[in-house]
Motif scaffolding. Structure first.
Motif, PDB file in Angstrom:
ATOM      1  N   LEU A  84      -8.797  -5.858   1.010  1.00  0.00           N
ATOM      2  CA  LEU A  84      -9.168  -4.453   0.850  1.00  0.00           C
ATOM      3  C   LEU A  84      -8.119  -3.673   0.048  1.00  0.00           C
ATOM      4  N   THR A  85      -6.875  -4.129   0.100  1.00  0.00           N
ATOM      5  CA  THR A  85      -5.820  -3.398  -0.610  1.00  0.00           C
ATOM      6  C   THR A  85      -5.829  -3.679  -2.106  1.00  0.00           C
ATOM      7  N   THR A  86      -6.513  -4.713  -2.526  1.00  0.00           N
ATOM      8  CA  THR A  86      -6.544  -5.052  -3.956  1.00  0.00           C
ATOM      9  C   THR A  86      -7.934  -4.941  -4.570  1.00  0.00           C
ATOM     10  N   ALA A  87      -8.928  -4.616  -3.761  1.00  0.00           N
ATOM     11  CA  ALA A  87     -10.325  -4.646  -4.215  1.00  0.00           C
ATOM     12  C   ALA A  87     -10.628  -3.693  -5.367  1.00  0.00           C
ATOM     13  N   TYR A 106      -0.465   3.240 -10.215  1.00  0.00           N
ATOM     14  CA  TYR A 106      -0.070   1.825 -10.116  1.00  0.00           C
ATOM     15  C   TYR A 106      -1.193   0.988  -9.483  1.00  0.00           C
ATOM     16  N   GLY A 107      -2.305   1.623  -9.156  1.00  0.00           N
ATOM     17  CA  GLY A 107      -3.427   0.902  -8.568  1.00  0.00           C
ATOM     18  C   GLY A 107      -3.260   0.594  -7.096  1.00  0.00           C
ATOM     19  N   LEU A 108      -2.361   1.313  -6.427  1.00  0.00           N
ATOM     20  CA  LEU A 108      -2.111   1.023  -5.019  1.00  0.00           C
ATOM     21  C   LEU A 108      -3.234   1.524  -4.116  1.00  0.00           C
ATOM     22  N   CYS A 109      -3.501   0.767  -3.100  1.00  0.00           N
ATOM     23  CA  CYS A 109      -4.376   1.190  -2.023  1.00  0.00           C
ATOM     24  C   CYS A 109      -3.653   2.346  -1.320  1.00  0.00           C
ATOM     25  N   CYS A 110      -4.334   3.474  -1.136  1.00  0.00           N
ATOM     26  CA  CYS A 110      -3.689   4.661  -0.581  1.00  0.00           C
ATOM     27  C   CYS A 110      -4.319   5.068   0.748  1.00  0.00           C
ATOM     28  N   VAL A 111      -3.456   5.371   1.697  1.00  0.00           N
ATOM     29  CA  VAL A 111      -3.856   5.858   3.008  1.00  0.00           C
ATOM     30  C   VAL A 111      -3.279   7.262   3.141  1.00  0.00           C
ATOM     31  N   THR A 112      -4.163   8.238   3.409  1.00  0.00           N
ATOM     32  CA  THR A 112      -3.702   9.614   3.556  1.00  0.00           C
ATOM     33  C   THR A 112      -4.364  10.265   4.753  1.00  0.00           C
ATOM     34  N   SER A 113      -3.749  11.338   5.212  1.00  0.00           N
ATOM     35  CA  SER A 113      -4.433  12.157   6.207  1.00  0.00           C
ATOM     36  C   SER A 113      -5.611  12.833   5.507  1.00  0.00           C
ATOM     37  N   ASP A 114      -6.539  13.348   6.264  1.00  0.00           N
ATOM     38  CA  ASP A 114      -7.788  13.853   5.695  1.00  0.00           C
ATOM     39  C   ASP A 114      -7.695  15.284   5.164  1.00  0.00           C
ATOM     40  N   LEU A 115      -6.569  15.636   4.604  1.00  0.00           N
ATOM     41  CA  LEU A 115      -6.401  16.948   3.988  1.00  0.00           C
ATOM     42  C   LEU A 115      -7.281  17.047   2.741  1.00  0.00           C
ATOM     43  N   PRO A 116      -7.896  18.201   2.503  1.00  0.00           N
ATOM     44  CA  PRO A 116      -8.740  18.350   1.315  1.00  0.00           C
ATOM     45  C   PRO A 116      -8.008  18.015   0.008  1.00  0.00           C
ATOM     46  N   LEU A 173       0.854  -1.178   0.000  1.00  0.00           N
ATOM     47  CA  LEU A 173       0.000   0.000   0.000  1.00  0.00           C
ATOM     48  C   LEU A 173       0.894   1.233   0.000  1.00  0.00           C
ATOM     49  N   TYR A 174       0.271   2.388  -0.140  1.00  0.00           N
ATOM     50  CA  TYR A 174       0.982   3.667  -0.132  1.00  0.00           C
ATOM     51  C   TYR A 174       0.393   4.506   0.995  1.00  0.00           C
ATOM     52  N   CYS A 175       1.256   5.133   1.779  1.00  0.00           N
ATOM     53  CA  CYS A 175       0.802   5.934   2.907  1.00  0.00           C
ATOM     54  C   CYS A 175       1.409   7.332   2.830  1.00  0.00           C
ATOM     55  N   LEU A 176       0.555   8.348   2.945  1.00  0.00           N
ATOM     56  CA  LEU A 176       0.983   9.743   2.931  1.00  0.00           C
ATOM     57  C   LEU A 176       0.385  10.439   4.157  1.00  0.00           C
ATOM     58  N   PRO A 177       1.093  10.380   5.293  1.00  0.00           N
ATOM     59  CA  PRO A 177       0.545  10.933   6.534  1.00  0.00           C
ATOM     60  C   PRO A 177       0.873  12.414   6.739  1.00  0.00           C
ATOM     61  N   SER A 178       0.777  13.213   5.689  1.00  0.00           N
ATOM     62  CA  SER A 178       1.169  14.621   5.742  1.00  0.00           C
ATOM     63  C   SER A 178       0.233  15.479   6.567  1.00  0.00           C
ATOM     64  N   ASP A 179       0.786  16.572   7.067  1.00  0.00           N
ATOM     65  CA  ASP A 179      -0.006  17.602   7.724  1.00  0.00           C
ATOM     66  C   ASP A 179      -0.287  18.760   6.775  1.00  0.00           C
ATOM     67  N   LEU A 180       0.464  18.825   5.673  1.00  0.00           N
ATOM     68  CA  LEU A 180       0.324  19.920   4.719  1.00  0.00           C
ATOM     69  C   LEU A 180       0.685  19.412   3.335  1.00  0.00           C
ATOM     70  N   GLU A 181      -0.184  19.630   2.372  1.00  0.00           N
ATOM     71  CA  GLU A 181       0.056  19.198   0.993  1.00  0.00           C
ATOM     72  C   GLU A 181      -0.514  20.219   0.031  1.00  0.00           C
ATOM     73  N   GLY A 182       0.008  20.190  -1.184  1.00  0.00           N
ATOM     74  CA  GLY A 182      -0.580  20.935  -2.288  1.00  0.00           C
ATOM     75  C   GLY A 182      -1.237  19.889  -3.172  1.00  0.00           C
ATOM     76  N   MET A 183      -0.599  19.570  -4.262  1.00  0.00           N
ATOM     77  CA  MET A 183      -1.045  18.483  -5.149  1.00  0.00           C
ATOM     78  C   MET A 183       0.031  17.407  -5.033  1.00  0.00           C
ATOM     79  N   PRO A 184      -0.172  16.415  -4.183  1.00  0.00           N
ATOM     80  CA  PRO A 184       0.878  15.415  -3.945  1.00  0.00           C
ATOM     81  C   PRO A 184       1.093  14.503  -5.160  1.00  0.00           C
ATOM     82  N   LEU A 185       2.152  14.773  -5.910  1.00  0.00           N
ATOM     83  CA  LEU A 185       2.438  13.986  -7.109  1.00  0.00           C
ATOM     84  C   LEU A 185       2.717  12.525  -6.782  1.00  0.00           C
ATOM     85  N   SER A 186       3.338  12.271  -5.644  1.00  0.00           N
ATOM     86  CA  SER A 186       3.613  10.869  -5.296  1.00  0.00           C
ATOM     87  C   SER A 186       2.317  10.093  -5.076  1.00  0.00           C
ATOM     88  N   LEU A 187       1.272  10.771  -4.593  1.00  0.00           N
ATOM     89  CA  LEU A 187      -0.039  10.127  -4.435  1.00  0.00           C
ATOM     90  C   LEU A 187      -0.622   9.786  -5.804  1.00  0.00           C
TER      91      LEU A 187
END
Length: 131
Positions: A85-88, A41-51, A21-35
């Motif tokens: 859940l990570t591949t669904a 790549y179809g990865l399941c992504c976990v991020t903080s709830d930033l807009p 999976l991919y995890c981006l636990p940032s407190d501040l983002e613009g347009m996260p290119l890594s996301l």
């Protein structure tokens, strides 16, 4: 878990291709290119709830409240306990990001913004004009 230094090229492709999976636990983002890359790549992504992250992942990602370490732990543990859940939604994730954030569309929008900014007042640049 692997913590890398800066990675690019084939090594980065291998990491995305083989990640659980991919995890981006940032407190501040613009347009996260890594996301965007991870989703391509179809990865399941976990991020903080930033807009900015929610706008990209929509209902296809998993979120936790920004700065909530326990919330992050709980989401990660759930995804470890339930690997299905990570591949669904891999295909849907890939299609979503590639459709909404295509490189060609981004380049065209950027060129149009330059054309518009460069055009004399009261005149709009034609989409086929050189910037």
């Amino acid at each position: 878990m692997i913590f890398t230094d800066a990675v690019q090229g084939e090594t980065l492709e291998e990491l995305y291709s083989n990640a659980y999976l991919y995890c981006l636990p940032s407190d501040l983002e613009g347009m996260p290119l890594s996301l965007l890359e991870a989703m391509s790549y179809g990865l399941c992504c976990v991020t903080s709830d930033l807009p900015e992250c929610l706008q990209i992942t929509g209902s296809l990602g998993y979120q936790f409240p920004k700065g909530d370490v326990d919330g992050l732990r709980d989401v990660l543990q759930m995804l470890i306990d339930r690997p299905e859940l990570t591949t669904a939604h891999r295909k849907e994730i890939m299609e979503s990001v590639c459709t909404r954030y295509s490189w060609e569309d981004t380049v065209e929008q950027t060129l149009n913004a330059y054309r518009k900014a460069r055009a004399p007042k009261g005149r709009r640049a034609q989409s086929g004009e050189e910037p």
